[in-house]
Write a protein that holds these residues in place. Structure first.
Motif, PDB file in Angstrom:
ATOM      1  N   VAL A   1      87.208  53.991  87.478  1.00  0.00           N
ATOM      2  CA  VAL A   1      87.016  52.420  88.259  1.00  0.00           C
ATOM      3  C   VAL A   1      88.366  52.045  88.034  1.00  0.00           C
ATOM      4  N   CYS A   2      89.136  51.076  89.662  1.00  0.00           N
ATOM      5  CA  CYS A   2      89.755  50.409  89.052  1.00  0.00           C
ATOM      6  C   CYS A   2      90.027  48.950  90.113  1.00  0.00           C
ATOM      7  N   LEU A   3      90.393  48.412  90.243  1.00  0.00           N
ATOM      8  CA  LEU A   3      90.014  46.947  91.343  1.00  0.00           C
ATOM      9  C   LEU A   3      90.100  47.431  92.608  1.00  0.00           C
ATOM     10  N   GLY A   4      91.113  47.762  92.506  1.00  0.00           N
ATOM     11  CA  GLY A   4      91.070  48.180  94.461  1.00  0.00           C
ATOM     12  C   GLY A   4      90.890  49.413  94.860  1.00  0.00           C
ATOM     13  N   ASN A   5      90.869  50.550  94.115  1.00  0.00           N
ATOM     14  CA  ASN A   5      90.275  51.985  94.476  1.00  0.00           C
ATOM     15  C   ASN A   5      91.561  53.011  95.265  1.00  0.00           C
ATOM     16  N   ILE A   6      93.412  52.187  95.039  1.00  0.00           N
ATOM     17  CA  ILE A   6      94.544  52.999  95.890  1.00  0.00           C
ATOM     18  C   ILE A   6      94.937  53.295  94.665  1.00  0.00           C
ATOM     19  N   CYS A   7      95.275  52.338  93.827  1.00  0.00           N
ATOM     20  CA  CYS A   7      96.373  52.789  93.024  1.00  0.00           C
ATOM     21  C   CYS A   7      95.768  54.174  91.367  1.00  0.00           C
ATOM     22  N   ARG A   8      95.229  52.927  90.576  1.00  0.00           N
ATOM     23  CA  ARG A   8      94.946  53.458  89.021  1.00  0.00           C
ATOM     24  C   ARG A   8      93.881  54.500  89.381  1.00  0.00           C
ATOM     25  N   SER A   9      92.299  54.324  89.877  1.00  0.00           N
ATOM     26  CA  SER A   9      91.599  54.957  89.608  1.00  0.00           C
ATOM     27  C   SER A   9      91.620  56.524  90.732  1.00  0.00           C
TER      28      SER A   9
ATOM     29  N   TRP B   1      88.749  44.915  99.319  1.00  0.00           N
ATOM     30  CA  TRP B   1      89.499  45.086 100.459  1.00  0.00           C
ATOM     31  C   TRP B   1      89.779  46.519 100.198  1.00  0.00           C
ATOM     32  N   HIS B   2      89.768  47.240 100.661  1.00  0.00           N
ATOM     33  CA  HIS B   2      91.061  48.915 100.706  1.00  0.00           C
ATOM     34  C   HIS B   2      89.648  50.106 100.840  1.00  0.00           C
ATOM     35  N   VAL B   3      88.131  49.139 101.665  1.00  0.00           N
ATOM     36  CA  VAL B   3      87.399  50.446 100.988  1.00  0.00           C
ATOM     37  C   VAL B   3      87.567  51.600 102.675  1.00  0.00           C
TER      38      VAL B   3
ATOM     39  N   PRO C   1      98.127  49.418  82.676  1.00  0.00           N
ATOM     40  CA  PRO C   1      98.602  48.452  83.756  1.00  0.00           C
ATOM     41  C   PRO C   1      98.276  48.486  85.402  1.00  0.00           C
ATOM     42  N   ASP C   2      97.839  47.392  85.869  1.00  0.00           N
ATOM     43  CA  ASP C   2      98.116  47.621  87.334  1.00  0.00           C
ATOM     44  C   ASP C   2      99.749  47.532  88.204  1.00  0.00           C
ATOM     45  N   PRO C   3      99.368  48.747  88.653  1.00  0.00           N
ATOM     46  CA  PRO C   3     101.343  48.794  89.025  1.00  0.00           C
ATOM     47  C   PRO C   3     101.249  48.390  90.733  1.00  0.00           C
ATOM     48  N   TYR C   4     100.195  48.133  91.214  1.00  0.00           N
ATOM     49  CA  TYR C   4     100.835  47.137  92.437  1.00  0.00           C
ATOM     50  C   TYR C   4     101.184  47.024  93.288  1.00  0.00           C
ATOM     51  N   TYR C   5     101.518  45.472  92.455  1.00  0.00           N
ATOM     52  CA  TYR C   5     102.856  44.853  92.532  1.00  0.00           C
ATOM     53  C   TYR C   5     104.699  45.113  92.162  1.00  0.00           C
ATOM     54  N   GLY C   6     104.089  45.971  91.055  1.00  0.00           N
ATOM     55  CA  GLY C   6     105.834  46.152  90.813  1.00  0.00           C
ATOM     56  C   GLY C   6     106.432  47.691  91.037  1.00  0.00           C
TER      57      GLY C   6
HETATM   58  P1  4NP Z   1      94.212  49.506  91.764  1.00  0.00           P
HETATM   59  O1  4NP Z   1      95.748  48.497  92.214  1.00  0.00           O
HETATM   60  O2  4NP Z   1      92.963  48.513  91.187  1.00  0.00           O
HETATM   61  O3  4NP Z   1      94.909  50.939  90.501  1.00  0.00           O
HETATM   62  O4  4NP Z   1      94.637  49.478  92.373  1.00  0.00           O
HETATM   63  C1  4NP Z   1      95.545  47.608  93.233  1.00  0.00           C
HETATM   64  C2  4NP Z   1      95.502  47.765  94.315  1.00  0.00           C
HETATM   65  C3  4NP Z   1      95.508  46.577  94.953  1.00  0.00           C
HETATM   66  C4  4NP Z   1      94.642  45.542  94.709  1.00  0.00           C
HETATM   67  C5  4NP Z   1      94.870  45.099  93.092  1.00  0.00           C
HETATM   68  C6  4NP Z   1      95.154  46.034  92.193  1.00  0.00           C
HETATM   69  N1  4NP Z   1      94.817  44.309  95.749  1.00  0.00           N
HETATM   70  O5  4NP Z   1      94.842  42.908  95.238  1.00  0.00           O
HETATM   71  O6  4NP Z   1      94.661  44.502  97.027  1.00  0.00           O
END
Ligand code: 4NP
Length: 155
Positions: free
Chosen positions: A8-16, A42-44, A122-127
């Motif tokens: 499990v992560c926040l968006g389910n598009i990067c880490r998990s 948001w990304h379902v 760490p959340d890589p989304y904005y990096g």
């Molecule tokens: P994740 O990364 O939790 O590793 O999938 C994120 C992806 C999207 C967002 C945040 C984190 N977002 O805010 O859209």
């Protein structure tokens, strides 16, 4: 009956999605089922972030067919183990637990490497891309230990 594991992560598009792909590649498919979900919705339905797909591909894994899902309290009934990527995911997931037994299914994935230290992936989304490479390395190391333990505990 297979052992069911949810990343499990926040968006389910990067880490998990990476965590799912990496762990699944280290476990026998007849005994273990690995999936992933996000605490946010948001990304379902979307496939993983292109940078996660590319990072997995560089390492010989195809995660491009995964579809983002939203974590729900029903997942506590479905899954035997729930691994969260960071402390904020831990709070969001355990908030939905109905009892101690459900709460005890939830662990920080990096506890495998640094027990009790509460270290986040760490959340890589904005990096940049190197953030995704770092996430891959952390998850690869943690899942080496985790896969070994799971196979030992369920054989
Ligand atoms: P994740 O990364 O939790 O590793 O999938 C994120 C992806 C999207 C967002 C945040 C984190 N977002 O805010 O859209």
């Amino acid at each position: 009956m297979s052992v069911k594991i949810l990343m499990v992560c926040l968006g389910n598009i990067c880490r998990s999605p990476l965590a799912e792909g990496i762990l699944a590649s280290k476990l026998p498919k007849d005994k273990f089922f690995v999936d992933s979900a996000g605490t946010g919705n948001w990304h379902v339905g979307k496939k993983p972030d292109e940078r996660s797909i590319a990072t997995a591909r560089k390492n010989g894994l195809d995660i491009s067919t995964q579809k983002a899902k939203h974590f729900t309290s029903k997942d506590f009934d479905t899954y035997d183990y729930i691994f969260v990527m960071d402390n904020s995911n831990y709070d969001d997931v355990t908030f939905l637990a109905k009892n101690e037994e459900q709460k005890s299914k939830v662990r920080l994935i990096l506890d495998e490497l640094f027990p009790g230290d509460n270290v986040d992936v760490p959340d890589p989304y904005y990096g940049l891309q190197n953030g995704f490479d770092m996430v891959y390395e952390m998850l690869d190391e943690a899942t080496d230990l985790l896969a070994k333990k799971l196979i030992e505990n369920h054989s």
